[in-house]
Design a protein around this motif. Structure first.
Motif, mmCIF file in Angstrom:
data_model
loop_
_atom_site.group_PDB
_atom_site.id
_atom_site.type_symbol
_atom_site.label_atom_id
_atom_site.label_comp_id
_atom_site.label_asym_id
_atom_site.label_seq_id
_atom_site.Cartn_x
_atom_site.Cartn_y
_atom_site.Cartn_z
ATOM 1 N N ALA B 19 0.833 -1.204 0.000
ATOM 2 C CA ALA B 19 0.000 0.000 0.000
ATOM 3 C C ALA B 19 0.869 1.256 0.000
ATOM 4 C CB ALA B 19 -0.922 0.002 1.219
ATOM 5 N N LEU B 20 1.889 1.243 0.873
ATOM 6 C CA LEU B 20 2.766 2.414 0.963
ATOM 7 C C LEU B 20 3.494 2.661 -0.356
ATOM 8 C CD1 LEU B 20 4.347 2.291 4.523
ATOM 9 C CD2 LEU B 20 2.834 4.029 3.554
ATOM 10 N N LEU B 21 4.022 1.571 -0.906
ATOM 11 C CA LEU B 21 4.768 1.730 -2.156
ATOM 12 C C LEU B 21 3.852 2.197 -3.279
ATOM 13 C CD1 LEU B 21 7.227 -1.288 -2.129
ATOM 14 C CD2 LEU B 21 7.767 1.139 -1.998
ATOM 15 N N PHE B 22 2.616 1.660 -3.264
ATOM 16 C CA PHE B 22 1.650 2.076 -4.272
ATOM 17 C C PHE B 22 1.384 3.583 -4.143
ATOM 18 C CE2 PHE B 22 -2.711 2.774 -5.743
ATOM 19 C CZ PHE B 22 -2.616 2.255 -7.029
ATOM 20 N N LEU B 23 1.186 3.990 -2.903
ATOM 21 C CA LEU B 23 0.935 5.401 -2.638
ATOM 22 C C LEU B 23 2.116 6.257 -3.108
ATOM 23 C CD1 LEU B 23 -1.580 6.568 -1.133
ATOM 24 C CD2 LEU B 23 -0.028 7.062 0.746
ATOM 25 N N PHE B 24 3.301 5.778 -2.727
ATOM 26 C CA PHE B 24 4.506 6.500 -3.103
ATOM 27 C C PHE B 24 4.630 6.592 -4.628
ATOM 28 C CE2 PHE B 24 9.135 6.748 -3.819
ATOM 29 C CZ PHE B 24 9.370 7.932 -3.132
ATOM 30 N N GLY B 25 4.361 5.452 -5.272
ATOM 31 C CA GLY B 25 4.416 5.435 -6.732
ATOM 32 C C GLY B 25 3.435 6.422 -7.329
ATOM 33 N N MET B 26 2.242 6.467 -6.737
ATOM 34 C CA MET B 26 1.228 7.403 -7.230
ATOM 35 C C MET B 26 1.708 8.848 -7.087
ATOM 36 S SD MET B 26 -1.434 6.190 -8.605
ATOM 37 C CE MET B 26 -0.613 4.823 -9.365
#
Lengths: 527, 294
Positions: B19-26
């Motif tokens: 989730a964090l990485l997804f958020l960061f990627g976004m």
């Protein structure tokens, strides 16, 4: 390795061959001058009357001028640009112009100077120390003594600007004339109408207008979403306020000596005015970091009631009318301030042409080049620059040139760049005609204050210290101004900044300029 | 019990991580989306909204302005040519120099390496380089963009180190089988160095793609300018920054500066971005070259 060398040589050889061909073609073209001379374009008619056959044959071969100039649009003029061709025909020259993109002009110029292969006419954007040294060591022709033989050119070159651009009292360059008025206010006429107000003409009225623009809902949308005036981090509008408060143009003359304007009471008054605007939120609160494009965009959105700066910029708000069709803009530079209507004189030129002795070998060649600039400064040539070609870029209606939108577009893409880069006169001798109403507005606004200009008495002098330390010195003052306006420092803090300026080289600059001022026989008298 | 705990824990960890990485990627994607969206927005909408990711009024005004003359297409062609030819020259010359330098028995190797390193620390500067280019007769030809930077000292050293890591036995074996040095380089060393070659292809290609300053300096004929020269000019112009563009009629820059700028960014970035995925699989391996001493 040998193969590589061969491949390398290829373009060189082909270039040389092409160059030789071009030269020989040019020669043969010049030899068979008859078609040009016979067709008698009428341009040379004035001089051809007295000219005998030998004379006309000498003048009929176009004189080739090589030039390095700055391209100011995305795309430099094409080689077959009709206006360049018209100018070539009118002046009987062959222009070989190397267009350099504006952003890297100085680097390219430095490299070209170092390589020793400058063209005959070189545009200077400014004068870095290298160029000043080159001028002093006789790298460029001094043209001052010749100018009297070229009446059109002499008339086109404003005397005051020419003096400012001279070096050690000698004239080395032909400058591209620009308006001497660079300050003014662009404001929302429809907002004034909504509020039942008139355009401000005094400092108090200006303040009241800005207050009403901010607090009285000038756009009638019931929301408190407007700001009186837009300012940017460079304090572009400050000079306008300063002039209204009676301040000088960078340098004042006090007891026969030059003193920087930053020490004057008027300067502090202007700062206090801006400070008041800031405290009462009549100015954009982020002015210290705002850029001009941001301010233009925000003005187009309908956020600001006024923008200070160059009156020309009124034409940069076409977007506003798309978003708010009812919006109206107007422009003025006349504020009747503490010492009457005053505007600080702008530098009055943008770029100057110099003539290297390495490429302009003889006085005769120099005279031909000066003759070219003289010719493009006469009335006919100014018409070409300002209006373009008849029935292509304009049509005559009742003897007055007018333009359709289509012709306007064509003018913008084919003529304006040439006009901006090549014309050395200000175009004021061109035919009067129908022009864009907003262009008319800023021209009128500038003309209205043409006789109220405050000159910079030190403009003609060069201070080596300032050339070296100008960035630091300006930063001290600019930072202190912004801090003062935002209330981060008080008057004592401002005085500290002034002391700091003096110690960081300001005193030395003042001394150096005063040395030249004392020696100058035609020094500027400032009232 | 412990097993289950661990799987549960690691599952939580994994999902939080994802989730964090997804958020960061976004978050890192947002600026790009903003730029692409902005470049396709109608000027009115762009100016009236403070921030937008999904334009409601599509418009190609920015691109129309950028492509308003066919110069853009011609200079894109120039840039593609320079990128392809230049990168090829870079790779050939760099590997031709790096390979012998990787051999410990080369005479004068130390001296040459010292000279290479020296050039990394002290460069001649703009004007001496200009003079060299001029005296070689390269001015105003594409060669001036291809040759002066044919070898990057940094890339050369990294490639040399990569070559050194290859097992010596391999080349000895090839030699015994009758290969000469050139053939060893082309048929054995280079194929084994694909990750490195891919990485340098990208490094060099991006460099050529962004070629701007040299082009302005060395090329007088504006039909030979690569695309970045135009793009930069357009960006500066749209901000009202060139010369005294104050005096220009507003009809020059019809779309607002920001939209033009964004269209320019898209035009100049997309093509080189397209090259990335094809080289990416080699990239991580290649970029780590020399970070671990073997």
């Amino acid at each position: 390795m040998e193969g590589l060398v061969k491949r390398l040589r290829m373009p060189v050889v082909s270039l040389t061959v092409a160059g030789l061909l071009a030269v020989s073609a040019g020669c043969s073209g010049g030899g068979s001058k008859s078609p040009d001379a016979a067709s008698g374009t009428g341009d040379g008619a004035g001089t051809a009357g007295s000219g005998q056959s030998t004379d006309s044959s000498a003048s009929s071969a176009p004189f080739q001028i090589t030039m390095m100039n700055q391209s100011i649009l995305a795309e430099p003029p094409r080689a077959d640009d009709p206006i360049v061709q018209a100018i070539e025909k009118y002046t009987n020259t062959k222009l070989d112009i190397q267009w350099v993109p504006g952003t890297t002009y100085t680097d390219k110029l430095n490299a070209t100077i170092a390589s020793g292969s400058l063209p005959m006419v070189v545009l200077l954007q400014d004068r870095p120390a290298t160029v000043v040294n080159a001028i002093r060591s006789g790298y460029f022709w001094e043209i001052g003594p010749y100018l009297k033989d070229y009446p059109n050119l002499e008339r086109a070159q404003n005397k005051q600007v020419q003096k400012n651009l001279s070096l050690d009292g000698k004239v080395y360059s032909i400058f591209r004339s620009r308006s001497l008025v660079g300050d003014g206010m662009i404001y929302r006429k429809d907002w004034l109408d909504n509020l039942g107000m008139k355009a401000p003409t005094t400092i108090d009225e200006l303040y009241n207008t800005l207050k009403a623009f901010t607090q009285n809902d000038p756009d009638k949308d019931g929301k408190n979403d407007t700001v009186g005036v837009a300012e940017e981090s460079s304090l572009r509008g400050f000079n306008f306020i300063l002039a209204a408060f009676g301040g000088g143009n960078q340098w004042d003359v006090k007891d026969g000596k030059l003193v920087s304007t930053i020490f004057s009471q008027e300067y502090l008054d202007a700062l206090n005015f801006d400070k008041k605007l800031y405290q009462e939120k009549l100015i954009n609160q982020d002015f210290a970091i705002a850029t001009r494009p941001q301010n233009i965009d925000n003005m187009n959105k309908g956020t600001y009631g006024m923008r200070l700066g160059d009156p020309d910029q009124i034409t940069r708000h076409s977007q506003l009318f798309k978003i708010e069709p009812k919006a109206q803009l107007d422009v003025s530079a006349s504020i009747n301030g503490k010492k009457g209507v005053r505007v600080l004189m702008d530098k009055g030129y943008t770029g100057e042409f110099v003539f290297p002795k390495s490429s302009v070998k003889t006085e005769a060649d120099l005279r031909k080049i000066l003759g070219f600039f003289d010719k493009i400064s006469d009335d006919n040539a100014q018409n070409i620059f300002e209006w373009g070609l008849e029935n292509v870029h304009y049509t005559l209606k009742d003897g007055k040139p007018t333009r359709t939108q289509e012709q306007m577009d064509k003018y913008n893409s084919e003529v304006v760049q040439i006009e901006q880069t090549l014309e050395v006169a200000d175009g004021s001798r061109a035919m009067p005609g129908q022009i864009d109403p907003y262009v008319q507005k800023y021209k009128d606004a500038k003309n209205a204050v043409m006789n109220n200009l405050v000159v910079n008495p030190a403009a003609a002098y060069i201070s080596p210290t300032f050339n070296q330390k100008s960035a630091d010195l300006n930063k001290i003052i600019n930072d202190a101004r912004i801090q003062y306006i935002m209330g981060q420092i008080d008057e004592a803090g401002w005085k500290n900044a002034l002391d700091n300026w003096r110690k960081s080289g300001g005193d030395q600059v003042t001394e150096e300029l005063n040395e030249q001022y004392a020696k100058d026989p035609n020094k500027v008298q400032v009232k | 019990m412990r097993m289950k705990d661990r799987t549960f824990g690691s599952r939580v960890f994994d999902s939080v991580n994802i989730a964090l990485l997804f958020l960061f990627g976004m978050i890192t994607l947002v600026p790009f989306i903003y730029i692409v969206a902005g470049s396709f927005t109608s000027p009115e909408e762009f100016i009236s909204k403070p921030f937008l990711l999904f334009p409601t009024h599509f418009s190609l005004d920015g691109y129309r302005y950028v492509f308003s003359s066919n110069i853009m297409f011609r200079s894109l062609g120039v840039t593609v040519f320079i990128t392809v030819a230049g990168t090829l020259i870079n790779l050939i010359f760099t590997s031709l120099m790096a390979y012998p330098l990787a051999k410990k028995d080369l005479d004068g190797r130390r001296t040459i390496m010292l000279m290479v390193t020296f050039s990394m620390l002290f460069s001649g500067g703009m004007i001496p380089t200009f003079l060299v280019v001029k005296e070689l007769g390269l001015l105003n030809s594409y060669w001036s963009l291809l040759l002066p930077n044919a070898i990057s000292a940094f890339n050369l050293i990294v490639l040399k180190n990569f070559f050194q890591q290859l097992p010596e036995g391999l080349e000895e074996a090839a030699k015994i089988d009758g290969c000469n040095d050139m053939r060893i380089l082309w048929q054995i060393v280079i194929p084994l160095s694909l990750p490195a070659m891919a990485t340098f292809t990208l490094f060099y290609a991006v460099g050529h793609w962004n070629a701007f300053f040299h082009a302005v300096l060395y090329i007088n004929d504006n039909t030979k300018w690569p695309v970045q020269v135009w793009l930069r000019q357009i960006v500066i112009l749209s901000q009202g920054g060139v010369g005294d563009s104050d005096a220009f009629d507003s009809s020059y820059v019809t779309p607002p500066a920001q939209i033009v700028k964004m269209a320019v960014i898209v035009v100049s970035t997309i093509p080189i971005l397209c090259v990335y995925p094809f080289l990416q699989k080699h990239f991580a391996k290649g970029a780590m070259l020399g970070s671990v001493k073997g």
